[in-house]
Design an enzyme around this catalytic site. Structure first.
Site, PDB file in Angstrom:
ATOM      1  CE1 TYR A  71      -3.146  -2.914   0.175  1.00 55.35           C
ATOM      2  CE2 TYR A  71      -3.749  -2.255   2.389  1.00 55.35           C
ATOM      3  CZ  TYR A  71      -3.931  -3.078   1.296  1.00 55.35           C
ATOM      4  OH  TYR A  71      -4.885  -4.054   1.329  1.00 55.35           O
ATOM      5  CG  HIS A 135      -1.093  -8.679  -0.359  1.00 59.41           C
ATOM      6  ND1 HIS A 135      -0.652  -7.401  -0.110  1.00 59.41           N
ATOM      7  CD2 HIS A 135      -2.392  -8.551  -0.672  1.00 59.41           C
ATOM      8  CE1 HIS A 135      -1.647  -6.545  -0.261  1.00 59.41           C
ATOM      9  NE2 HIS A 135      -2.706  -7.215  -0.609  1.00 59.41           N
TER      10      HIS A 135
END
Length: 270
Positions: A71, A135
């Site tokens: 992010y 992820h």
């Protein structure tokens, strides 16, 4: 009318011993505005705006915050922003995906997993991360069975650097396998996509945790006119006993307040 909050609606995060608000704050928009799938463009908030958003979330009873190395600058910003508040937040971060120069790349090796968690600890200015998720790039079973990432996370949990670990995947098979030895699966589940429901069912019957991503279909929920898409989304989610929390990624204070009010009403059945 008193402002609805989630303070008295926290629930167990599976069998981790952690208690979380039914909505979590996703922070991709605090650190990254490239390669994100939202219907409208946005400007990354400055520190003052980000601090106000976090304060508002806390006042509304949100204690779960979701971030990731992928992010952008999210983790690096959250460290100083959350200074002095560590005990008030359940922090979720990730391993496996790196985002550099507008591109994602993936590394699920045990070595990179350890490096990534240590880096997240430094960025977040904390001694432990409550929950670390893998992820996934979509090759869920391969990642879980052949890369060493889960074994590395289990070791980090033994060392106390991670309180729980799990998998943010893209397939039913991956979600089910991830829950066999992990604490949590993060799944896509919304009005448009319900294919991963078997993972929720497994979690509910095995005391495991489910976090829902794209709960509002990343802002794309489509319904008949006159229907509140947020309420319809939350009615779907919170009807399932496996769901611990849904991650919402808004940086709009009005949207955040509406989401909390709506979730509280749905959960209370009002």
């Amino acid at each position: 009318m008193t402002l609805a909050t989630l303070h008295d609606l926290h629930r167990p995060l599976g069998s981790t011993g952690l208690s979380v608000s039914p909505l979590g704050l996703g922070t991709v928009k605090l650190g990254r505005d490239q390669g994100v799938k939202y219907p409208n463009g946005f400007t990354i908030p400055d520190d003052g705006q980000a601090r106000q958003l976090l304060d508002q979330a806390r006042q509304l009873g949100i204690n779960l915050i979701d971030t990731a190395p992928a992010y952008g600058t999210s983790e690096t910003r959250l460290g100083p922003l959350l200074r002095g508040q560590r005990q008030e937040w359940v922090i979720v971060s990730k391993v496996g995906e790196e985002f550099e120069a507008g591109q994602s790349r993936f590394d699920f090796s045990a070595e990179h997993t350890r490096f990534s968690v240590e880096r997240s600890l430094q960025r977040l200015e904390t001694d432990y991360i409550d929950l670390v998720l893998v992820h996934s790039d979509g090759n869920d079973l391969h990642i879980l069975e052949h890369t060493g990432v889960y074994e590395a996370l289990a070791r980090l949990k033994e060392q106390g650097k991670v309180r729980g670990f799990g998998f943010s995947g893209k397939t039913v098979e991956g979600g089910l396998r991830a829950l066999e030895t992990g604490d949590c699966a993060m799944v896509t589940y919304n009005l448009n996509e319900q294919g991963e429901r078997p993972v929720l069912d497994y979690a509910a019957s095995h005391g495991k945790a489910i976090l829902v991503k794209k709960a509002l279909a990343s802002g794309h929920a489509c319904l008949s006119p006159g229907t509140d898409p947020v309420r319809a989304s939350f009615e779907l989610l919170f009807a399932h006993p496996g769901v611990a929390s849904a991650i919402v990624g808004t940086i709009n204070p009005l949207h955040l307040a509406h989401n909390v009010t709506t979730a509280a009403a749905v959960i209370r059945g009002s």
